[in-house]
Design a protein around this motif. Structure first.
Motif, PDB file in Angstrom:
ATOM      1  N   ALA A 174      11.758  11.012   3.820  1.00 42.59           N
ATOM      2  CA  ALA A 174      13.146  10.927   4.303  1.00 42.59           C
ATOM      3  C   ALA A 174      13.244  10.158   5.611  1.00 42.59           C
ATOM      4  CB  ALA A 174      13.763  12.327   4.425  1.00 42.59           C
ATOM      5  N   ARG A 210      -0.425  15.907   5.208  1.00 40.38           N
ATOM      6  CA  ARG A 210       0.856  15.339   5.648  1.00 40.38           C
ATOM      7  C   ARG A 210       1.996  15.802   4.741  1.00 40.38           C
ATOM      8  NH1 ARG A 210       1.560   8.902   5.645  1.00 40.38           N
ATOM      9  NH2 ARG A 210       1.614   9.278   3.409  1.00 40.38           N
ATOM     10  N   ASN A 243      -2.944   6.158  -3.590  1.00 44.74           N
ATOM     11  CA  ASN A 243      -3.948   5.734  -2.602  1.00 44.74           C
ATOM     12  C   ASN A 243      -3.801   6.491  -1.274  1.00 44.74           C
ATOM     13  OD1 ASN A 243      -1.587   4.703  -1.694  1.00 44.74           O
ATOM     14  ND2 ASN A 243      -2.161   2.557  -1.864  1.00 44.74           N
ATOM     15  N   ARG A 260      13.360  15.952   1.938  1.00 36.75           N
ATOM     16  CA  ARG A 260      12.707  16.769   2.967  1.00 36.75           C
ATOM     17  C   ARG A 260      12.127  18.044   2.370  1.00 36.75           C
ATOM     18  NH1 ARG A 260      16.253  16.496   8.518  1.00 36.75           N
ATOM     19  NH2 ARG A 260      16.853  14.329   8.312  1.00 36.75           N
ATOM     20  N   ALA A 320      -1.510   6.428   0.850  1.00 38.82           N
ATOM     21  CA  ALA A 320      -0.413   5.772   1.592  1.00 38.82           C
ATOM     22  C   ALA A 320      -0.317   6.274   3.029  1.00 38.82           C
ATOM     23  CB  ALA A 320       0.930   5.942   0.858  1.00 38.82           C
ATOM     24  N   LEU A 321      -1.465   6.462   3.672  1.00 39.54           N
ATOM     25  CA  LEU A 321      -1.440   6.838   5.092  1.00 39.54           C
ATOM     26  C   LEU A 321      -0.981   5.630   5.905  1.00 39.54           C
ATOM     27  CD1 LEU A 321      -4.820   8.780   5.390  1.00 39.54           C
ATOM     28  CD2 LEU A 321      -2.527   9.740   5.189  1.00 39.54           C
ATOM     29  N   LEU A 322      -0.301   5.892   7.003  1.00 41.28           N
ATOM     30  CA  LEU A 322       0.176   4.805   7.861  1.00 41.28           C
ATOM     31  C   LEU A 322      -1.021   4.267   8.634  1.00 41.28           C
ATOM     32  CD1 LEU A 322       3.446   6.551   9.054  1.00 41.28           C
ATOM     33  CD2 LEU A 322       3.134   5.003   7.130  1.00 41.28           C
ATOM     34  N   THR A 323      -1.341   3.000   8.395  1.00 35.82           N
ATOM     35  CA  THR A 323      -2.622   2.476   8.872  1.00 35.82           C
ATOM     36  C   THR A 323      -2.662   2.240  10.383  1.00 35.82           C
ATOM     37  OG1 THR A 323      -1.777   0.352   8.088  1.00 35.82           O
ATOM     38  CG2 THR A 323      -3.436   1.429   6.737  1.00 35.82           C
ATOM     39  N   ASP A 324      -1.493   2.228  11.036  1.00 38.81           N
ATOM     40  CA  ASP A 324      -1.518   2.017  12.489  1.00 38.81           C
ATOM     41  C   ASP A 324      -1.543   3.338  13.264  1.00 38.81           C
ATOM     42  OD1 ASP A 324       1.039   2.587  11.616  1.00 38.81           O
ATOM     43  OD2 ASP A 324       2.027   1.403  13.161  1.00 38.81           O
ATOM     44  N   LEU A 325      -1.583   4.457  12.542  1.00 41.56           N
ATOM     45  CA  LEU A 325      -1.636   5.770  13.202  1.00 41.56           C
ATOM     46  C   LEU A 325      -2.937   6.475  12.827  1.00 41.56           C
ATOM     47  CD1 LEU A 325       1.986   7.096  12.473  1.00 41.56           C
ATOM     48  CD2 LEU A 325       1.193   5.847  14.486  1.00 41.56           C
ATOM     49  N   THR A 365       0.820  -1.216   0.000  1.00 42.27           N
ATOM     50  CA  THR A 365       0.000   0.000   0.000  1.00 42.27           C
ATOM     51  C   THR A 365       0.857   1.271   0.000  1.00 42.27           C
ATOM     52  OG1 THR A 365      -0.149  -0.174   2.410  1.00 42.27           O
ATOM     53  CG2 THR A 365      -1.972  -1.080   1.145  1.00 42.27           C
ATOM     54  N   ASP A 366       2.100   1.137  -0.389  1.00 43.01           N
ATOM     55  CA  ASP A 366       3.010   2.291  -0.567  1.00 43.01           C
ATOM     56  C   ASP A 366       3.356   3.012   0.736  1.00 43.01           C
ATOM     57  OD1 ASP A 366       3.613   2.173  -3.245  1.00 43.01           O
ATOM     58  OD2 ASP A 366       1.844   3.297  -3.855  1.00 43.01           O
ATOM     59  N   GLN A 367       3.057   2.398   1.880  1.00 45.26           N
ATOM     60  CA  GLN A 367       3.383   3.079   3.144  1.00 45.26           C
ATOM     61  C   GLN A 367       4.895   3.165   3.343  1.00 45.26           C
ATOM     62  OE1 GLN A 367       0.999   1.881   6.641  1.00 45.26           O
ATOM     63  NE2 GLN A 367      -0.327   0.814   5.218  1.00 45.26           N
ATOM     64  N   MET A 417      10.619  17.946  -0.425  1.00 44.64           N
ATOM     65  CA  MET A 417       9.536  17.490  -1.301  1.00 44.64           C
ATOM     66  C   MET A 417       8.399  16.889  -0.475  1.00 44.64           C
ATOM     67  SD  MET A 417      11.462  15.324  -4.237  1.00 44.64           S
ATOM     68  CE  MET A 417      12.210  16.088  -5.655  1.00 44.64           C
ATOM     69  N   PHE A 459       3.555  12.847  11.659  1.00 43.95           N
ATOM     70  CA  PHE A 459       4.657  11.898  11.482  1.00 43.95           C
ATOM     71  C   PHE A 459       5.965  12.554  10.996  1.00 43.95           C
ATOM     72  CE2 PHE A 459       7.015   8.716   9.042  1.00 43.95           C
ATOM     73  CZ  PHE A 459       7.132   7.685   9.962  1.00 43.95           C
ATOM     74  N   ALA A 517       6.116   5.804   1.024  1.00 41.50           N
ATOM     75  CA  ALA A 517       5.773   7.128   1.561  1.00 41.50           C
ATOM     76  C   ALA A 517       6.776   7.541   2.639  1.00 41.50           C
ATOM     77  CB  ALA A 517       4.355   7.102   2.135  1.00 41.50           C
ATOM     78  N   PHE A 571       0.700   9.955  -2.771  1.00 39.50           N
ATOM     79  CA  PHE A 571       0.607   8.710  -3.534  1.00 39.50           C
ATOM     80  C   PHE A 571      -0.828   8.473  -4.013  1.00 39.50           C
ATOM     81  CE2 PHE A 571       4.554   8.266  -1.426  1.00 39.50           C
ATOM     82  CZ  PHE A 571       5.320   7.411  -2.188  1.00 39.50           C
ATOM     83  N   GLU A 621       9.465  12.946  13.191  1.00 38.27           N
ATOM     84  CA  GLU A 621      10.675  12.260  12.734  1.00 38.27           C
ATOM     85  C   GLU A 621      11.844  13.215  12.516  1.00 38.27           C
ATOM     86  OE1 GLU A 621      11.323   8.946  12.300  1.00 38.27           O
ATOM     87  OE2 GLU A 621       9.374   8.571  13.241  1.00 38.27           O
ATOM     88  N   MET A 670       5.059  14.259  -1.240  1.00 37.41           N
ATOM     89  CA  MET A 670       4.492  13.446  -2.322  1.00 37.41           C
ATOM     90  C   MET A 670       3.165  12.849  -1.890  1.00 37.41           C
ATOM     91  SD  MET A 670       6.263  10.559  -4.634  1.00 37.41           S
ATOM     92  CE  MET A 670       5.306   9.548  -5.762  1.00 37.41           C
TER      93      MET A 670
END
Lengths: 258, 291
Positions: A136, B177, B113, B105, B115-120, A126-128, B107, B128, A131, B111, B132, B109
């Motif tokens: 970075a 994001r 779909n 950093r 591409a959200l982090l599904t556990d957050l 799923t491109d995570q 840029m 995020f 991403a 995606f 980081e 992007m």
């Protein structure tokens, strides 16, 4: 014949390439693991919960019944020699040195290993992970290493819990159902199980923890980013872990017994 | 097996990188003579694109022409067989990992779909990159995240998990994001694919508004010609591994190239055939074999 040889060589080359890739992957995990452990302990602890605490149900249930079966079989065998008082020693040595680490590793591969492989594989599909790369953030450090360390830390504790519950299962059957003397059960165990035996089990559970966690995160990280690819990675995790754990179990036993 | 190919004249006009007085705008991204092969398929062969700073550039083309591959090349996720990709004058593929991450950093992007982090949850997804890369106090992170979510109209979803969002909402959160660290370039990969007309309109307006308000460079890869052309300052049309047309949307519509015409008007058949090459239809039906 020529085709067969060509296929065999090709298979060997592919296998060696995979092995090399796994080796490099392991080295990168080893290099970055200490930093993650020190700087991001909360990420590792979350994975200890996911891999360890979430596996407790299966470990407790299986441990209890493995111990109860050991109690029954041990009593049946030992009474033929009039040695049923040694049931405690028999159960403890079997579990601590052998069954505990091996069965815990196999159960870990089936519960936590598959969860790790499919979770990381789905993150790729799923491109995570892409991403994260684009933000970075190195997915090896952020996603893979905490999960790897979570598995490595969990395994010895899970094996210890498995052993304790299984010994209780053997006690339940041997002492409560079969009438083995309780004092003999515990005192013989205390007298005959040495620290070296426990150390053997600890070493095995740590090695199996590294193997099972490494294979799970490796398969997930390198899975083909499709539903079929993730499914295949999950299956491979269980199959390869089971084979490698059993092979390594023999090698470690031979080395530790000397 | 390689993709079906059709001969097309190449046109690498840099017209959309020129201002009205004929002075070329300074390009923030330059793709120079790039070739890229995947398996037996040649995806790009001598691709040249200049992305002007501060504008919305659309990269369009039929499905399977390698638009997403181009973005991955541009961001250093893939390496070309030949040619150079320069971002702010630096070759992306000769950068060290540290330099590459420093470039990324700058840029953001989006995606296909999201591409959200599904556990957050939504809040943590937007936070995020800040968590980081910065040591900002929690109060400031909260302020930034809520501001970004407000900009995409989804402040109210801050405690929702990605699985509870619709496709359009997930992409808007992903936009928030992508904006979180105030990047200089935002790249959108098929931002309109599979969206209903309302969500499509919302996303289009957001792309335009963000570009104008933040004065950033926007790169949109899409095959939604009419919609993207309505906001793009300049467009490139890719086919058969090359740019076959470029310019302002109106210039593309007036282009005489049959492939450009087919693409811009959405004709099912033409130089890009509807049918994938195969054996004769009647022979195959009557033959009964699996060949």
């Amino acid at each position: 014949m020529k085709d067969f040889l060509t296929d065999a060589v090709q298979t060997l080359v592919t296998f060696l390439q995979g092995l090399g890739q796994l080796g490099l992957f392991f080295v990168s995990l080893l290099v970055y693991s200490p930093r993650t452990l020190v700087r991001r302990p909360q990420l590792v602890m979350r994975q200890v919960y996911n891999s360890g605490a979430m596996s407790l149900t299966i470990i407790l249930t299986c441990g209890l019944f493995v111990g109860m079966v050991l109690g029954l079989q041990g009593f049946d065998t030992l009474q033929r020699f009039g040695a049923e008082e040694a049931l405690g020693t028999f159960a403890a040595l079997s579990l601590v040195k052998e069954l505990g680490p091996v069965l815990t590793a196999l159960l870990f591969a089936g519960r936590a290993g598959t969860a790790l492989a499919s979770e990381i594989g789905l993150m790729r599909a799923t491109d995570q992970l892409a991403a994260m790369e684009m933000m970075a953030v190195d997915p090896i450090r952020r996603v893979v290493i905490p999960r790897f360390l979570g598995g490595v830390i969990s395994m010895p504790f899970l094996a210890a819990i498995f052993n304790m519950v299984a010994i209780f299962g053997a006690y339940l059957v041997g002492v409560s159902f079969m009438g083995v003397d309780e004092g003999s059960f515990w005192s013989q165990m205390y007298a005959n199980v040495a620290v070296a035996d426990i150390n053997q089990g600890i070493i095995k559970s740590v090695v199996f923890g590294v193997v099972a966690s490494l294979l799970a995160v490796f398969e997930g990280y390198n899975s083909v980013p499709t539903a079929e690819g993730v499914g295949r990675a999950t299956t491979r995790t269980v199959v390869i872990t089971a084979i490698v754990v059993l092979i390594m179990d023999y090698m470690l036993t031979a080395a530790l017994i000397g | 097996m390689s993709e079906p190919r059709h001969e097309v004249p190449e046109r690498d006009s840099p017209s959309c990188t020129e201002s009205k007085v004929g002075e070329p705008d300074k390009a923030i991204v330059e793709i120079q003579d790039v070739a890229f092969t995947r398996g037996a398929t040649r995806i790009f062969d001598g691709l040249n694109i200049r992305i002007p700073r501060g504008k919305i550039t659309a990269v369009m083309g039929p499905s399977g022409t390698g638009k997403t591959t181009l973005l991955r090349l541009m961001t250093g996720q893939l390496t070309p067989d030949r040619g150079q990709i320069l971002v702010e004058g630096k070759d992306v593929h000769s950068m060290s990992r540290t330099e590459l991450y420093a470039m990324r950093r700058k840029m953001g992007m989006l995606f296909q779909n999201g591409a959200l982090l599904t556990d957050l949850d939504v809040f943590e997804n937007v936070a995020f990159p800040l968590r980081e890369h910065t040591n900002l106090p929690e109060r400031l992170i909260r302020h930034i995240v809520l501001t970004k979510l407000h900009a995409v109209g989804l402040r109210g979803t801050w405690r929702m998990m990605p699985s509870a969002l619709s496709g359009g909402m997930a992409r808007r959160v992903a936009m928030a994001r992508a904006m979180a660290t105030d990047p200089e370039i935002i790249i959108y990969d098929e931002p309109l694919g599979g969206l209903d007309p309302i969500s499509m309109g919302v996303i289009l307006r957001l792309i335009k508004r963000l570009n104008d308000a933040l004065n950033i460079t926007t790169i949109v890869v899409s095959h939604d010609v009419q919609e993207i052309a309505s906001i793009a300052d300049c467009s490139y049309l890719i086919s058969n591994g090359k740019v076959i047309a470029s310019g302002k949307p109106d210039e593309l519509r007036e282009n005489a190239n049959p492939i450009v015409q087919q693409f811009m008007t959405g004709m099912a058949d033409g130089p890009v055939p509807f049918h994938y090459p195969g054996p004769d239809y009647s022979e195959q039906l009557l033959g009964g074999s699996s060949e």
